[in-house]
Motif scaffolding. Structure first.
Motif, PDB file in Angstrom:
ATOM      1  N   THR A   1     -98.481 -66.859  31.971  1.00 16.86           N
ATOM      2  CA  THR A   1     -99.889 -66.839  31.600  1.00 16.86           C
ATOM      3  C   THR A   1    -100.071 -66.774  30.074  1.00 16.86           C
ATOM      4  O   THR A   1    -100.917 -67.471  29.508  1.00 16.86           O
TER       5      THR A   1
ATOM      6  N   LEU B   1    -102.925 -71.046  37.492  1.00 18.02           N
ATOM      7  CA  LEU B   1    -101.968 -69.943  37.511  1.00 18.02           C
ATOM      8  C   LEU B   1    -102.389 -68.799  38.444  1.00 18.02           C
ATOM      9  O   LEU B   1    -101.707 -67.782  38.529  1.00 18.02           O
TER      10      LEU B   1
ATOM     11  N   SER C   1     -97.764 -76.963  36.463  1.00 20.46           N
ATOM     12  CA  SER C   1     -98.473 -75.904  37.193  1.00 20.46           C
ATOM     13  C   SER C   1     -99.778 -76.390  37.805  1.00 20.46           C
ATOM     14  O   SER C   1    -100.286 -75.776  38.740  1.00 20.46           O
TER      15      SER C   1
END
Ligand SMILES: [Zn+2]
Length: 560
Positions: A55, A244, A202
């Motif tokens: 992150t 995420l 992602s």
């Protein structure tokens, strides 16, 4: 307490000591591992740090990834990267609380803090070698540190809990697969960084990448009122959230009740000035639905039903072994439907390749990448009840992308011979014990487990052999590689037959039946059978002669 800035996580140093430090210690070259007091906490703490690094400082592309693999950030640099997120990681206080409901949940009765634990039943845990509790018995009080990781462990593994009690984003008790360096002295940074994905990898279809922010409530659900799931149409779908979010999923509604009274923590055994004895829990938290793919978890899709969401792989009775290896590592969406975790696919397809291409990293890095291992762990849950906890490491073989299909074919060929042998062995042991007419009672799955355990090392040797053949650019393996595998299976099958059948009281054995079963097993292992059996097919495909290979084994035949 703030789980980003407080020294709450136990780390293992190179000198084998355990130190409690804040998450930024992961950039300290002296730190080589985590050291949580329970195995499920250890797995969760890894995922907490992975989520944090993913992150706060995701690699922008694979070149950037390689740069920071070679040259990790300093602790100060990492702290600067974490700083903007501190507000989202408060565990208590008046504002949003990490992994807890924004609402204080004053309308529900409080309950014991042990409700945060996914606990395994005692006896079964010991039997399955899953006895991961430091301390058995009741858990009445936890220190803040253990309460924080217990909360996180529950949110990322949440079992189905009955009406309105929501299951985790990847289903109850998902498997997690992480890439680990082969060497045990590798820094914690390299253990984590091997599992980082670029924003492009992602981000899934329907999602859009935004730079992560502490106040983004599509990333951290606890920063806003809970997405209550009391009505139809309130499901949480992948396209509604930040790419995420899977790292920070929050299916359950909890509030921890902190007390300013000292306790001795029932989990880690340390004394603590503050304690958590009670929690509040409420139903109807986020209800995850739709085609989720958690980046650390392997999935399986049904090629015949392309519109059905993929299913996450879970821990199963019978454990994890080399028979699961292909689906954990080799992507095969159109045939078997195997979808390895995104981190595994990215490692095999991109990370190994970039090191090969750039060659600037030097031998040490190259070998670090070439000889990685796969760490697989997770609960084996029977609905709400845990049967056990699995944690195994397997070799991870990466071959050039163009050779992936061939590797999969070979692995399947070797694996299916093992499967057929296990089946025949089990059948003949049963026959020796009970004859053909009687159905076996009780669980004889352990016979398969014995066989797979006995042949595991040989399987991974074969796998390394296949890798060498493919990376050298050849498209056929040496028949000797296959012959060695076949001989291992044969030797172990006969040895296990003898060990199991002769283990009982001899006067109860029907010798005629025993000899007949053993003869059939040997006949089968030598390629006999009405049609061309699995053994003969394997020998023909691999190019070795079965008759000459077996002619020298007078001893086995004499034993039969
Ligand atoms: Zn504790």
């Amino acid at each position: 307490m703030n789980v980003l800035s407080n020294p709450w996580l136990p780390f293992r140093t190179r000198e084998e000591t355990i130190v409690y430090r804040s998450p930024s210690a992961l950039a300290d070259p002296d730190i080589i591992d985590l050291a949580l007091p329970r195995a499920d906490f250890q797995g969760a703490a890894y995922q907490f740090l992975l989520g944090l690094v993913q992150t706060a400082l995701p690699p922008q592309d694979h070149g950037d990834w390689l740069d920071r693999f070679i040259e990790p950030p300093s602790i100060a640099e990492l702290e600067a990267d974490f700083a903007p997120f501190v507000a989202a990681f408060e565990l208590d206080g008046e504002g949003p609380r990490f992994m807890q409901d924004l609402d204080p949940l004053e309308d529900v009765k409080d309950t014991t803090v042990s409700g945060l634990l996914i606990d395994a039943p005692g006896a079964n845990g010991v039997k399955n070698n899953t006895d991961f509790f430091v301390k058995r018995g009741r858990v009445d009080a936890m220190c803040e540190d253990c309460a924080a990781i217990a909360l996180f462990t529950m949110q990322i593994n949440a079992p189905a809990g009955g009406a309105g009690i929501r299951v985790g984003l990847r289903g109850g008790g998902p498997l997690t697969t992480l890439i680990m360096p082969e060497t045990i002295e590798a820094s914690l940074w390299s253990r984590l960084w091997l599992n980082m994905l670029t924003p492009k990898t992602s981000t899934r279809q329907g999602q859009s990448w935004q730079a992560p922010r502490a106040d983004d409530d599509t990333l951290f659900f606890w920063m806003a009122p809970t997405r209550v799931s009391d009505k139809k149409g309130t499901q949480v779908l992948p396209e509604q959230v930040h790419p995420l979010h899977p790292y920070w999923s929050m299916p359950r509604r909890f509030r921890l009740l902190f007390e300013d009274t000292p306790c001795r923590c029932d989990l880690c055994g340390r004394g603590s000035e503050r304690s958590v004895r009670r929690i509040r829990a409420k139903k109807q938290g986020a209800n995850y639905d739709g085609p989720w793919l958690h980046p650390l978890t392997p999935y399986r899709r049904d090629p015949k039903k392309p519109n059905e969401p993929p299913l996450s792989s879970k821990g199963q009775p019978g454990g994890l072994g080399y028979r699961h290896w292909p689906n954990l590592v080799l992507s095969d969406p159109d045939n078997s439907g195997a979808l390895p975790a995104a981190v595994v696919q990215d490692y095999v397809a991109n990370k190994v390749t970039i090191v090969d291409e750039e060659r600037r990293a030097g031998e040490a890095i190259e070998s670090l990448l070439k000889h990685a291992r796969l760490w697989v762990f997770g609960f084996d849950l029977d609905q709400m009840k845990p049967r056990g906890w699995y944690s195994v490491e397997m070799p991870l073989v990466a071959v050039p992308p163009a050779q992936q299909d061939r590797l999969r074919d070979w692995v399947q060929r070797f694996g299916s011979l093992a499967m057929e042998t296990a089946k025949t062995l089990r059948g003949q042991i049963k026959r020796a014990w009970l004859g053909t007419a009687v159905e076996a009672r009780g669980d004889i799955g352990y016979l398969d487990m014995q066989f797979y355990e006995a042949t595991e090392a040989a399987f991974y040797r074969s796998l390394a052999g296949m890798r060498d053949v493919l990376t050298a650019g050849h498209d056929r393996y040496d028949p000797a590689l296959a012959q060695e595998w076949y001989q291992t299976l044969r030797t172990q099958a006969l040895a296990l037959f003898d060990a199991n059948v002769l283990a009982g009281p001899l006067d109860e054995l029907d010798m005629e039946r025993l000899i007949s079963a053993r003869q059939y097993l040997l006949f089968w292992l030598l390629g006999g059978g009405k049609k061309r059996g699995p053994v003969a097919t394997f020998a023909a495909q691999s190019g070795f002669e079965l008759t000459s290979a077996s002619a020298g084994n007078k001893k086995e035949q004499a034993n039969g």
